[in-house]
Design a protein around this motif. Sequence first.
Motif, PDB file in Angstrom:
ATOM      1  N   GLU A  17      25.815  -0.388 -29.939  1.00  0.00           N
ATOM      2  CA  GLU A  17      26.576   0.866 -29.963  1.00  0.00           C
ATOM      3  C   GLU A  17      26.207   1.751 -28.780  1.00  0.00           C
ATOM      4  N   ARG A  18      24.913   1.816 -28.456  1.00  0.00           N
ATOM      5  CA  ARG A  18      24.492   2.664 -27.333  1.00  0.00           C
ATOM      6  C   ARG A  18      25.117   2.225 -26.023  1.00  0.00           C
ATOM      7  N   LYS A  19      25.325   0.916 -25.848  1.00  0.00           N
ATOM      8  CA  LYS A  19      25.957   0.417 -24.636  1.00  0.00           C
ATOM      9  C   LYS A  19      27.331   1.048 -24.441  1.00  0.00           C
ATOM     10  N   PHE A  20      28.035   1.273 -25.549  1.00  0.00           N
ATOM     11  CA  PHE A  20      29.399   1.779 -25.451  1.00  0.00           C
ATOM     12  C   PHE A  20      29.480   3.300 -25.467  1.00  0.00           C
ATOM     13  N   TRP A  21      28.637   3.987 -26.261  1.00  0.00           N
ATOM     14  CA  TRP A  21      28.796   5.441 -26.295  1.00  0.00           C
ATOM     15  C   TRP A  21      28.392   6.089 -24.967  1.00  0.00           C
ATOM     16  N   THR A  22      27.605   5.382 -24.166  1.00  0.00           N
ATOM     17  CA  THR A  22      27.214   5.925 -22.868  1.00  0.00           C
ATOM     18  C   THR A  22      28.243   5.616 -21.770  1.00  0.00           C
ATOM     19  N   ALA A  23      29.267   4.846 -22.084  1.00  0.00           N
ATOM     20  CA  ALA A  23      30.251   4.439 -21.070  1.00  0.00           C
ATOM     21  C   ALA A  23      31.290   5.535 -20.833  1.00  0.00           C
ATOM     22  N   PRO A  24      31.702   5.746 -19.582  1.00  0.00           N
ATOM     23  CA  PRO A  24      32.742   6.737 -19.285  1.00  0.00           C
ATOM     24  C   PRO A  24      34.036   6.416 -20.022  1.00  0.00           C
ATOM     25  N   GLY A  25      34.695   7.452 -20.515  1.00  0.00           N
ATOM     26  CA  GLY A  25      35.998   7.285 -21.140  1.00  0.00           C
ATOM     27  C   GLY A  25      35.978   6.910 -22.604  1.00  0.00           C
ATOM     28  N   VAL A  26      34.787   6.731 -23.183  1.00  0.00           N
ATOM     29  CA  VAL A  26      34.694   6.387 -24.605  1.00  0.00           C
ATOM     30  C   VAL A  26      34.788   7.669 -25.431  1.00  0.00           C
ATOM     31  N   HIS A  27      35.720   7.682 -26.365  1.00  0.00           N
ATOM     32  CA  HIS A  27      35.963   8.856 -27.211  1.00  0.00           C
ATOM     33  C   HIS A  27      34.983   8.928 -28.366  1.00  0.00           C
ATOM     34  N   THR A  28      34.786   7.802 -29.055  1.00  0.00           N
ATOM     35  CA  THR A  28      33.840   7.761 -30.161  1.00  0.00           C
ATOM     36  C   THR A  28      33.462   6.314 -30.449  1.00  0.00           C
ATOM     37  N   THR A  29      32.356   6.139 -31.140  1.00  0.00           N
ATOM     38  CA  THR A  29      31.914   4.815 -31.580  1.00  0.00           C
ATOM     39  C   THR A  29      31.355   4.924 -32.985  1.00  0.00           C
ATOM     40  N   HIS A  33      30.171  11.971 -34.630  1.00  0.00           N
ATOM     41  CA  HIS A  33      29.269  11.202 -33.771  1.00  0.00           C
ATOM     42  C   HIS A  33      28.196  12.159 -33.266  1.00  0.00           C
ATOM     43  N   VAL A  34      26.922  11.842 -33.532  1.00  0.00           N
ATOM     44  CA  VAL A  34      25.858  12.793 -33.226  1.00  0.00           C
ATOM     45  C   VAL A  34      25.615  12.953 -31.728  1.00  0.00           C
ATOM     46  N   VAL A  35      26.131  12.043 -30.917  1.00  0.00           N
ATOM     47  CA  VAL A  35      25.988  12.161 -29.466  1.00  0.00           C
ATOM     48  C   VAL A  35      27.245  12.756 -28.851  1.00  0.00           C
ATOM     49  N   LEU A  36      28.401  12.210 -29.201  1.00  0.00           N
ATOM     50  CA  LEU A  36      29.661  12.611 -28.570  1.00  0.00           C
ATOM     51  C   LEU A  36      30.332  13.785 -29.267  1.00  0.00           C
ATOM     52  N   GLY A  37      29.956  14.043 -30.511  1.00  0.00           N
ATOM     53  CA  GLY A  37      30.527  15.166 -31.238  1.00  0.00           C
ATOM     54  C   GLY A  37      31.932  14.937 -31.769  1.00  0.00           C
ATOM     55  N   THR A  38      32.435  13.727 -31.638  1.00  0.00           N
ATOM     56  CA  THR A  38      33.780  13.401 -32.098  1.00  0.00           C
ATOM     57  C   THR A  38      33.727  12.748 -33.474  1.00  0.00           C
ATOM     58  N   SER A  39      34.876  12.654 -34.119  1.00  0.00           N
ATOM     59  CA  SER A  39      34.934  12.028 -35.431  1.00  0.00           C
ATOM     60  C   SER A  39      35.183  10.532 -35.297  1.00  0.00           C
ATOM     61  N   PRO A  40      34.333   9.699 -35.897  1.00  0.00           N
ATOM     62  CA  PRO A  40      34.577   8.255 -35.880  1.00  0.00           C
ATOM     63  C   PRO A  40      35.649   7.813 -36.868  1.00  0.00           C
ATOM     64  N   ALA A  41      36.069   8.707 -37.771  1.00  0.00           N
ATOM     65  CA  ALA A  41      37.051   8.348 -38.784  1.00  0.00           C
ATOM     66  C   ALA A  41      38.437   8.227 -38.163  1.00  0.00           C
ATOM     67  N   GLN A  42      39.108   7.146 -38.448  1.00  0.00           N
ATOM     68  CA  GLN A  42      40.463   6.958 -37.934  1.00  0.00           C
ATOM     69  C   GLN A  42      41.408   7.942 -38.603  1.00  0.00           C
ATOM     70  N   GLN A  78      24.232   4.644 -37.974  1.00  0.00           N
ATOM     71  CA  GLN A  78      25.108   5.244 -36.974  1.00  0.00           C
ATOM     72  C   GLN A  78      24.295   5.940 -35.877  1.00  0.00           C
ATOM     73  N   GLN A  79      24.564   5.566 -34.624  1.00  0.00           N
ATOM     74  CA  GLN A  79      23.849   6.129 -33.462  1.00  0.00           C
ATOM     75  C   GLN A  79      22.332   6.047 -33.669  1.00  0.00           C
ATOM     76  N   TYR A  80      21.893   4.920 -34.174  1.00  0.00           N
ATOM     77  CA  TYR A  80      20.503   4.740 -34.585  1.00  0.00           C
ATOM     78  C   TYR A  80      19.516   5.010 -33.452  1.00  0.00           C
ATOM     79  N   LEU A  81      19.815   4.513 -32.262  1.00  0.00           N
ATOM     80  CA  LEU A  81      18.850   4.652 -31.169  1.00  0.00           C
ATOM     81  C   LEU A  81      18.835   6.053 -30.564  1.00  0.00           C
ATOM     82  N   HIS A  82      19.810   6.873 -30.897  1.00  0.00           N
ATOM     83  CA  HIS A  82      19.719   8.292 -30.537  1.00  0.00           C
ATOM     84  C   HIS A  82      18.798   9.005 -31.525  1.00  0.00           C
ATOM     85  N   LYS A  83      18.926   8.655 -32.784  1.00  0.00           N
ATOM     86  CA  LYS A  83      18.077   9.256 -33.816  1.00  0.00           C
ATOM     87  C   LYS A  83      16.645   8.737 -33.737  1.00  0.00           C
TER      88      LYS A  83
END
Length: 217
Positions: free
Chosen positions: A59-71, A27-36, A189-194
């Motif tokens: 997607e942006r609504k959720f990746w900015t939320a506290p406690g979200v690991h990845t999207t 994830h280009v914002v959170l740095g975590t892996s989206p792969a299960q 993926q993370q389009y609005l960050h890019k």
Amino acid sequence: MVFILDWLFPRAGRPQRDGPIAPPEKHVVLGTSPAQPEGGWKPPLEQAIFGLGCFWGAERKFWTAPGVHTTSVGYAGGMVPNPRYRPVCSGRTGHAEVVNVVFDQSKTSFEDMLDIFWDAHDPTTKNRQGNDVGSQYRSAIFYYNDAQRKLAEQTRDHFNDLLKEAGRNACTTEIKPAGKYYFAEEYHQQYLHKNPTGYCGLGGTGLYRPLKKAASE
């Protein structure tokens, strides 16, 4: 010509010629892996899938939320294996544009994710969010267990009461078991960050109040 038509307008149930799109490495914002991981997500991590219109803004609504690991963004609820963006946009695959959210239950909850979902879009407009029209933009919750189903239905019924008080139509949201989730293409993926000035057509009703907050009033 047949290949082009199949790519644009695949027949129901016909698998795509290519395999599934691979998950992004991170994830280009959170740095975590989206792969299960093999064996699925383990507690305290939990997975949820939401459709609420164009998945870029959703997607942006959720990746900015506290406690979200990845999207990640992808396709769910359809009938054609290994879908691609253009066929999904044709409406012939039956898929919805969705956000796959993995959150940490020690820091947040599925109910908190539902609060974001209901607040961020207008679930009363069937197959439409703003100028985005089509079944791929439908409001949907794809649940992974009975607890998620019950809470999704409970919050929907709560929101319907609020909408009725305001003289609005009821939610059209479909609540169904989570089937196969397909990752969307890498550029989505993370389009609005890019693309910070990219399009986002999401808009809520302004009427939703979290269920737990309403219960304490």
